[in-house]
Design a protein around this motif. Structure first.
Motif, PDB file in Angstrom:
ATOM      1  N   PHE A 137       1.214  -0.990   0.557  1.00 24.51           N
ATOM      2  CA  PHE A 137      -0.364   0.055   0.126  1.00 24.51           C
ATOM      3  C   PHE A 137       1.043   1.412   0.184  1.00 24.51           C
ATOM      4  O   PHE A 137       0.607   2.253  -0.242  1.00 24.51           O
ATOM      5  CB  PHE A 137      -0.559   0.266   1.137  1.00 24.51           C
ATOM      6  CG  PHE A 137      -2.239  -0.730   1.027  1.00 24.51           C
ATOM      7  CD1 PHE A 137      -3.408  -0.639  -0.259  1.00 24.51           C
ATOM      8  CD2 PHE A 137      -2.774  -2.233   1.645  1.00 24.51           C
ATOM      9  CE1 PHE A 137      -4.705  -1.107  -0.634  1.00 24.51           C
ATOM     10  CE2 PHE A 137      -3.649  -2.616   1.656  1.00 24.51           C
ATOM     11  CZ  PHE A 137      -4.567  -2.113   0.744  1.00 24.51           C
TER      12      PHE A 137
ATOM     13  N   GLY B  13      -0.423   1.108  -3.549  1.00 28.14           N
ATOM     14  CA  GLY B  13      -1.177   2.988  -2.993  1.00 28.14           C
ATOM     15  C   GLY B  13      -1.342   3.587  -3.259  1.00 28.14           C
ATOM     16  O   GLY B  13      -2.377   3.963  -3.687  1.00 28.14           O
TER      17      GLY B  13
ATOM     18  N   MET C 227     -10.145   0.722   1.903  1.00 30.32           N
ATOM     19  CA  MET C 227      -9.424   0.512   3.064  1.00 30.32           C
ATOM     20  C   MET C 227      -9.635   0.961   4.897  1.00 30.32           C
ATOM     21  O   MET C 227      -8.960   0.427   5.427  1.00 30.32           O
ATOM     22  CB  MET C 227      -8.507   2.436   2.660  1.00 30.32           C
ATOM     23  CG  MET C 227      -7.922   2.385   0.945  1.00 30.32           C
ATOM     24  SD  MET C 227      -6.636   1.097   1.335  1.00 30.32           S
ATOM     25  CE  MET C 227      -5.027   2.400   1.937  1.00 30.32           C
TER      26      MET C 227
END
Length: 397
Positions: A223, A227, A300
């Protein structure tokens, strides 16, 4: 607030400072490496982030073994934080190219890991409430990353190197405050670093939390880079909005770690780790296949909650299994496993995203989480429940 509570809060503050400084650079990593003259900022940002974790892997054990041997923690924590602050300052002001920036980044990482790993180790030394202590470490990690992402995004809007100045200031303050914490380290021993590593290898049960630590940090590394690129490219977010979106993961990850850590003192480590790992990978895949930004942002939040279920129980498991005189090197081993996971998430996830696209990258990350968790789960279930927190009760609830 008791003296133990104050020490717990102070040590958690050091952990917070290290993670806050680290994550400040994430939302604007591409802009930062461009300021160093990198020709391909997106690829270069991957290596800039990975270099720090390579240094973590190389030096975490050195700090841990040295602390165990000396029977001291505080001087090493303060030295790591203050020297790491200088590393961030050097990155901020040095007139170097990208290769020089990578060298400084490696040095900064080698210094900073000492403060991070040994502050968590001192929380291990603090009391027998392992879940609560690791919950405090977890909430510090989560808050550091939750606040670092949006603040770093805003600082990047001011100047690409502004997050580095912020990191230098925060780490310097943490190093000074660490000097006020009583040192509770067990008495030192004369074993060499090599002997400490051998003693760690002689306790195969530690491979269980190390494996889950690798898995969890793999996704965090994914992430941190993929991300960030995903939200910027797929949804057109700028650095500030990307930082706020990343905070949707880190905020629940931070705020729920302390209560989930206390829960693991009551129900044991197995249930939180097993339940969290069984669903975490699916949630990661869901973020990558979300049909809109709102669904991705909701995903998320789910990933953050599930991460908070697992993380403190996994760190507490290290504390349950480690001998008192080997906690420094044991937590260092956990952080090495985690840093390798983070490094793999950055490099591997970034390479897959670059070559095959974001959908395949998220599928790989979530699938790897599920596979690795399934492989490690049988070993977790074989551990004696009496050794992994199921009988523990918090003494200062």
């Amino acid at each position: 607030m008791t003296g133990t509570d104050r020490e717990r809060a102070a040590l958690a503050g050091v952990v917070f400072a290290v993670l806050f400084a680290q994550v400040l650079v994430y939302p604007g990593a591409a802009d930062l490496v461009a300021a160093y003259g990198a020709a391909d900022p997106e690829t270069a940002s991957r290596w800039f982030l990975a270099t720090e974790f390579g240094a973590f892997v190389a030096f975490a054990g050195v700090w841990g073994a040295a602390s165990d041997r000396a029977g001291r923690r505080v001087p090493f924590i303060a030295a790591g934080a203050l020297a790491g602050s200088l590393g961030y300052a050097a990155l901020a002001v040095a007139d170097v190219g990208f290769a020089g920036a990578l060298a400084l980044r490696a040095l900064q990482g080698a210094l900073t890991i000492g403060a991070f790993s040994l502050a968590i180790t001192m929380l291990m030394d603090l009391s027998d409430d392992h879940g609560k202590n690791m919950g405090a470490a977890g909430i510090a990690i989560g808050l550091g990353t939750a606040l670092g992402a949006p603040v770093g995004g805003q600082l990047t809007e001011v100047a690409p190197r502004a997050p580095l100045y912020g990191g230098a200031v925060v780490l310097a303050a943490a190093g000074l405050f660490a000097l006020r914490v009583p040192d509770r380290a067990p008495s030192g021993h004369g074993d060499s670093a090599r002997a400490a590593v051998r003693s760690l290898a002689a306790k195969p049960a530690l491979a269980v939390p190390f494996a889950f630590g690798f898995i969890d940090r793999f996704t965090a590394g994914f992430f941190a880079l993929v991300g960030t690129l995903y939200f910027r490219q797929a949804f057109g977010l700028d650095a500030g909005a990307t930082g706020l979106t990343l905070a949707l993961f880190f905020a629940p990850f931070a705020l729920l770690q302390y209560p989930f850590g206390k829960l693991s003192d009551r129900v044991g480590r197995t249930l939180p780790i097993a339940v969290g790992s069984a669903t975490y990978g699916l949630a990661v895949v869901g973020v990558g296949f979300a049909p809109s930004l709102r669904f991705a942002q909701a995903g998320m939040v789910v990933v953050g909650v599930l991460g908070a279920v697992m993380a403190p129980a996994t760190m507490a498991l290290v504390t349950d299994l480690a001998d008192a005189g080997e906690r420094g090197v044991s937590m260092a081993g956990f952080n090495v496993a985690g840093s390798l996971g983070f490094l793999t998430g950055i490099v591997g996830g970034g390479a897959v995203a670059e070559r095959y696209g974001f959908a395949d990258a998220f599928l790989l990350a979530g699938g790897a989480e599920l596979v690795l968790a399934a492989l490690a789960l049988p070993a977790l279930l074989k551990l004696n429940p009496k050794t992994i927190g199921v009988d523990a009760r918090s003494s200062d609830d």
